[in-house]
Design a protein around this motif. Structure first.
Motif, PDB file in Angstrom:
ATOM      1  N   ARG A  15       9.982   3.108 -11.563  1.00  0.00           N
ATOM      2  CA  ARG A  15       9.039   4.228 -11.597  1.00  0.00           C
ATOM      3  C   ARG A  15       7.598   3.728 -11.508  1.00  0.00           C
ATOM      4  NH1 ARG A  15      13.148   6.106 -15.132  1.00  0.00           N
ATOM      5  NH2 ARG A  15      12.074   5.426 -17.026  1.00  0.00           N
ATOM      6  N   ASP A  16       7.310   2.601 -12.163  1.00  0.00           N
ATOM      7  CA  ASP A  16       5.977   2.003 -12.056  1.00  0.00           C
ATOM      8  C   ASP A  16       5.696   1.566 -10.623  1.00  0.00           C
ATOM      9  OD1 ASP A  16       5.584   2.393 -14.745  1.00  0.00           O
ATOM     10  OD2 ASP A  16       5.999   0.303 -15.310  1.00  0.00           O
ATOM     11  N   GLY A  17       6.715   1.002  -9.964  1.00  0.00           N
ATOM     12  CA  GLY A  17       6.538   0.564  -8.581  1.00  0.00           C
ATOM     13  C   GLY A  17       6.252   1.721  -7.650  1.00  0.00           C
ATOM     14  N   LEU A  18       6.999   2.807  -7.814  1.00  0.00           N
ATOM     15  CA  LEU A  18       6.777   3.975  -6.976  1.00  0.00           C
ATOM     16  C   LEU A  18       5.407   4.589  -7.255  1.00  0.00           C
ATOM     17  CD1 LEU A  18       7.715   6.082  -4.944  1.00  0.00           C
ATOM     18  CD2 LEU A  18       8.879   7.285  -6.811  1.00  0.00           C
ATOM     19  N   ALA A  19       5.018   4.665  -8.517  1.00  0.00           N
ATOM     20  CA  ALA A  19       3.709   5.216  -8.861  1.00  0.00           C
ATOM     21  C   ALA A  19       2.587   4.387  -8.249  1.00  0.00           C
ATOM     22  CB  ALA A  19       3.549   5.277 -10.386  1.00  0.00           C
ATOM     23  N   ALA A  20       2.749   3.065  -8.251  1.00  0.00           N
ATOM     24  CA  ALA A  20       1.723   2.200  -7.667  1.00  0.00           C
ATOM     25  C   ALA A  20       1.629   2.411  -6.160  1.00  0.00           C
ATOM     26  CB  ALA A  20       2.036   0.735  -7.978  1.00  0.00           C
ATOM     27  N   LEU A  21       2.779   2.589  -5.500  1.00  0.00           N
ATOM     28  CA  LEU A  21       2.766   2.828  -4.053  1.00  0.00           C
ATOM     29  C   LEU A  21       2.071   4.151  -3.733  1.00  0.00           C
ATOM     30  CD1 LEU A  21       5.784   2.308  -1.649  1.00  0.00           C
ATOM     31  CD2 LEU A  21       4.254   4.255  -1.419  1.00  0.00           C
ATOM     32  N   LEU A  22       2.360   5.185  -4.502  1.00  0.00           N
ATOM     33  CA  LEU A  22       1.762   6.496  -4.242  1.00  0.00           C
ATOM     34  C   LEU A  22       0.264   6.500  -4.556  1.00  0.00           C
ATOM     35  CD1 LEU A  22       4.569   8.796  -5.697  1.00  0.00           C
ATOM     36  CD2 LEU A  22       4.098   8.308  -3.282  1.00  0.00           C
ATOM     37  N   ALA A  23      -0.137   5.697  -5.567  1.00  0.00           N
ATOM     38  CA  ALA A  23      -1.548   5.675  -5.957  1.00  0.00           C
ATOM     39  C   ALA A  23      -2.389   4.810  -5.019  1.00  0.00           C
ATOM     40  CB  ALA A  23      -1.679   5.162  -7.388  1.00  0.00           C
ATOM     41  N   GLY A  24      -1.765   3.768  -4.453  1.00  0.00           N
ATOM     42  CA  GLY A  24      -2.521   2.846  -3.597  1.00  0.00           C
ATOM     43  C   GLY A  24      -1.751   2.448  -2.363  1.00  0.00           C
ATOM     44  N   PRO A  25      -1.408   3.406  -1.494  1.00  0.00           N
ATOM     45  CA  PRO A  25      -0.564   3.083  -0.332  1.00  0.00           C
ATOM     46  C   PRO A  25      -1.188   2.067   0.619  1.00  0.00           C
ATOM     47  CG  PRO A  25      -1.526   5.290  -0.109  1.00  0.00           C
ATOM     48  CD  PRO A  25      -1.786   4.841  -1.516  1.00  0.00           C
ATOM     49  N   ARG A  26      -2.515   2.014   0.681  1.00  0.00           N
ATOM     50  CA  ARG A  26      -3.155   1.088   1.614  1.00  0.00           C
ATOM     51  C   ARG A  26      -2.991  -0.375   1.206  1.00  0.00           C
ATOM     52  NH1 ARG A  26      -3.773   3.101   6.570  1.00  0.00           N
ATOM     53  NH2 ARG A  26      -4.832   5.113   6.559  1.00  0.00           N
ATOM     54  N   ARG A  27      -2.504  -0.604  -0.009  1.00  0.00           N
ATOM     55  CA  ARG A  27      -2.223  -1.984  -0.453  1.00  0.00           C
ATOM     56  C   ARG A  27      -0.717  -2.191  -0.657  1.00  0.00           C
ATOM     57  NH1 ARG A  27      -4.719  -4.419  -5.188  1.00  0.00           N
ATOM     58  NH2 ARG A  27      -4.130  -6.312  -4.059  1.00  0.00           N
ATOM     59  N   ALA A  28       0.070  -1.272  -0.133  1.00  0.00           N
ATOM     60  CA  ALA A  28       1.519  -1.352  -0.327  1.00  0.00           C
ATOM     61  C   ALA A  28       2.202  -2.014   0.866  1.00  0.00           C
ATOM     62  CB  ALA A  28       2.097   0.043  -0.530  1.00  0.00           C
ATOM     63  N   VAL A  29       3.195  -2.843   0.573  1.00  0.00           N
ATOM     64  CA  VAL A  29       4.096  -3.397   1.582  1.00  0.00           C
ATOM     65  C   VAL A  29       5.452  -2.717   1.415  1.00  0.00           C
ATOM     66  CG1 VAL A  29       5.451  -5.425   2.255  1.00  0.00           C
ATOM     67  CG2 VAL A  29       3.002  -5.644   1.862  1.00  0.00           C
ATOM     68  N   VAL A  30       5.959  -2.138   2.494  1.00  0.00           N
ATOM     69  CA  VAL A  30       7.334  -1.631   2.528  1.00  0.00           C
ATOM     70  C   VAL A  30       8.125  -2.552   3.445  1.00  0.00           C
ATOM     71  CG1 VAL A  30       8.828   0.239   3.337  1.00  0.00           C
ATOM     72  CG2 VAL A  30       6.781   0.769   2.007  1.00  0.00           C
ATOM     73  N   ALA A  31       9.136  -3.200   2.884  1.00  0.00           N
ATOM     74  CA  ALA A  31       9.949  -4.157   3.626  1.00  0.00           C
ATOM     75  C   ALA A  31      11.400  -3.706   3.594  1.00  0.00           C
ATOM     76  CB  ALA A  31       9.820  -5.560   3.033  1.00  0.00           C
ATOM     77  N   LEU A  32      12.060  -3.818   4.740  1.00  0.00           N
ATOM     78  CA  LEU A  32      13.410  -3.278   4.868  1.00  0.00           C
ATOM     79  C   LEU A  32      14.320  -4.243   5.617  1.00  0.00           C
ATOM     80  CD1 LEU A  32      11.371  -0.572   6.182  1.00  0.00           C
ATOM     81  CD2 LEU A  32      13.108   0.347   4.670  1.00  0.00           C
ATOM     82  N   ASP A  33      15.523  -4.385   5.113  1.00  0.00           N
ATOM     83  CA  ASP A  33      16.599  -5.042   5.843  1.00  0.00           C
ATOM     84  C   ASP A  33      16.950  -4.187   7.074  1.00  0.00           C
ATOM     85  OD1 ASP A  33      19.102  -6.491   6.348  1.00  0.00           O
ATOM     86  OD2 ASP A  33      20.082  -4.822   5.330  1.00  0.00           O
ATOM     87  N   PHE A  34      17.677  -4.768   8.034  1.00  0.00           N
ATOM     88  CA  PHE A  34      18.048  -4.002   9.224  1.00  0.00           C
ATOM     89  C   PHE A  34      19.482  -3.480   9.121  1.00  0.00           C
ATOM     90  CE2 PHE A  34      19.498  -3.497  13.642  1.00  0.00           C
ATOM     91  CZ  PHE A  34      18.571  -2.541  14.061  1.00  0.00           C
ATOM     92  N   ASP A  35      20.479  -4.352   9.262  1.00  0.00           N
ATOM     93  CA  ASP A  35      21.881  -3.919   9.276  1.00  0.00           C
ATOM     94  C   ASP A  35      22.293  -3.367   7.919  1.00  0.00           C
ATOM     95  OD1 ASP A  35      23.160  -4.832  11.975  1.00  0.00           O
ATOM     96  OD2 ASP A  35      21.898  -6.497  11.341  1.00  0.00           O
ATOM     97  N   GLY A  36      22.798  -2.142   7.914  1.00  0.00           N
ATOM     98  CA  GLY A  36      23.228  -1.508   6.688  1.00  0.00           C
ATOM     99  C   GLY A  36      22.122  -0.750   5.966  1.00  0.00           C
ATOM    100  N   THR A  37      20.885  -0.955   6.412  1.00  0.00           N
ATOM    101  CA  THR A  37      19.741  -0.317   5.771  1.00  0.00           C
ATOM    102  C   THR A  37      19.018   0.601   6.749  1.00  0.00           C
ATOM    103  OG1 THR A  37      19.479  -2.210   4.283  1.00  0.00           O
ATOM    104  CG2 THR A  37      17.591  -0.738   4.514  1.00  0.00           C
ATOM    105  N   LEU A  38      18.589   0.057   7.871  1.00  0.00           N
ATOM    106  CA  LEU A  38      18.026   0.886   8.933  1.00  0.00           C
ATOM    107  C   LEU A  38      19.077   1.236   9.984  1.00  0.00           C
ATOM    108  CD1 LEU A  38      14.531  -0.770   9.534  1.00  0.00           C
ATOM    109  CD2 LEU A  38      15.020   1.406   8.399  1.00  0.00           C
ATOM    110  N   ALA A  39      20.129   0.426  10.062  1.00  0.00           N
ATOM    111  CA  ALA A  39      21.205   0.648  11.030  1.00  0.00           C
ATOM    112  C   ALA A  39      22.541   0.654  10.296  1.00  0.00           C
ATOM    113  CB  ALA A  39      21.205  -0.446  12.096  1.00  0.00           C
ATOM    114  N   GLY A  40      23.453   1.494  10.732  1.00  0.00           N
ATOM    115  CA  GLY A  40      24.775   1.528  10.128  1.00  0.00           C
ATOM    116  C   GLY A  40      25.575   0.269  10.453  1.00  0.00           C
ATOM    117  N   ILE A  41      26.504  -0.079   9.562  1.00  0.00           N
ATOM    118  CA  ILE A  41      27.410  -1.197   9.809  1.00  0.00           C
ATOM    119  C   ILE A  41      28.496  -0.735  10.772  1.00  0.00           C
ATOM    120  CG2 ILE A  41      29.101  -2.759   8.771  1.00  0.00           C
ATOM    121  CD1 ILE A  41      26.258  -3.485   8.046  1.00  0.00           C
ATOM    122  N   VAL A  42      28.709  -1.502  11.845  1.00  0.00           N
ATOM    123  CA  VAL A  42      29.708  -1.157  12.860  1.00  0.00           C
ATOM    124  C   VAL A  42      30.640  -2.345  13.082  1.00  0.00           C
ATOM    125  CG1 VAL A  42      28.263   0.563  14.016  1.00  0.00           C
ATOM    126  CG2 VAL A  42      28.073  -1.838  14.683  1.00  0.00           C
TER     127      VAL A  42
END
Length: 283
Positions: A15-42
């Motif tokens: 909850r602290d992490g989400l609050a920090a992102l919402l309060a200061g998005p210009r200093r936030a890094v959003v990092a994401l895995d690809f397979d299984g996260t942005l793309a389905g497992i096939v």
């Protein structure tokens, strides 16, 4: 259909992490895995493609943030192609860290930069077909050449889990002979150099970016290192949010996550809800 609501993390740190992102998005890094996260497992990893809502959601969110990165074990160029990231409006500053950070693609240049190829992978690659054939589970097993790593997939065999279990020990021995490690995943065993993982790639990128907070989303055992990196950053005072792209095949990430969403579709909904909450990007 209305916009997705922003889910609430189940942990105080989340909850602290989400609050920090919402309060200061210009200093936030959003990092994401690809397979299984942005793309389905096939069954065939070469057929993996980003969820149809992934690029639109990222394109809405990215201009509101300090940085967005995709961190994957795949070659960077492959992830860019399968993700449909090149030339996407709104993703002009996207970074893709391939091969666990050994390769980097920047949308600003469209170019890939890479470290020197690791030793040992070529030797292990040459021995793999014989080891797989000798396991008794060769039929349906697929060897994926990632250049800087090599992976053995058992999802297409008649008995995927039995094949995975039978191959784990001989592949571990092969890796040890050539100075590599074995990273288990969702019915896949990957041989790659030690000291190269998503945690090291994420921590380095967060520090390079001068981030004030970080969100990381992943789905598999290979993402545990990135989860650990976020936990270490939180211990140093940098807020962070750990998101699990849920799967019945892997429970370890869900147990460590601040927030569990329903696979790539759930990730897209989360990104969309964040974009909705943050409102229009500054001009």
């Amino acid at each position: 259909m209305g916009s997705p609501s922003l889910p609430v993390p189940v942990t105080p740190a989340g909850r602290d992490g989400l609050a920090a992102l919402l309060a200061g998005p210009r200093r936030a890094v959003v990092a994401l895995d690809f397979d299984g996260t942005l793309a389905g497992i096939v069954p065939d990893p070469e057929q993996a493609r980003a969820h149809p809502g992934a690029v639109p959601a990222l394109a809405r969110l990215a201009p509101r943030l300090g940085s967005v990165a995709v961190i994957t074990g795949r070659p960077a160029e492959v992830a860019v192609r399968y993700g449909g990231f090149a030339g996407a409006a709104g993703l002009e500053r996207l970074v893709v860290l391939g091969h666990y950070g050994a390769e980097r693609w920047d949308a600003t240049t469209g170019a890939v930069t890479a470290d020197a190829p690791p030793p040992g992978v070529a030797a292990a690659r040459a021995e793999l077909p014989g080891i797989v054939a000798g396991s008794g589970f060769g039929r349906g097993t697929w060897i994926e050449d990632k250049g800087r790593a090599v992976a053995v997939h058992t999802r297409r065999t008649a008995h995927p889990q039995a094949a995975f279990d039978a191959l784990r020990e001989p592949l571990s021995a092969l890796a040890e002979r050539h100075g590599l490690i074995v990273e288990p995943g969702r019915l896949v065993l990957e041989l790659r150099p030690p000291g190269v993982d998503k945690g090291a790639a994420l921590a380095s990128y967060v520090r390079e970016s001068g981030a004030g907070c970080v969100l990381y989303a992943g789905d598999d055992l290979g993402d545990l290192a990135a989860f650990a990196a976020v936990e270490e950053l939180r211990a140093e005072g940098l807020p962070g949010l750990l998101v699990c792209s849920g799967s019945s095949e892997v429970t370890e990430l869900a147990d460590r996550a601040d927030l569990v969403v329903d696979g790539p579709g759930g990730v897209v909904e989360l990104l969309t809800a964040l974009a909705d909450r943050l409102g229009p990007a500054a001009g």
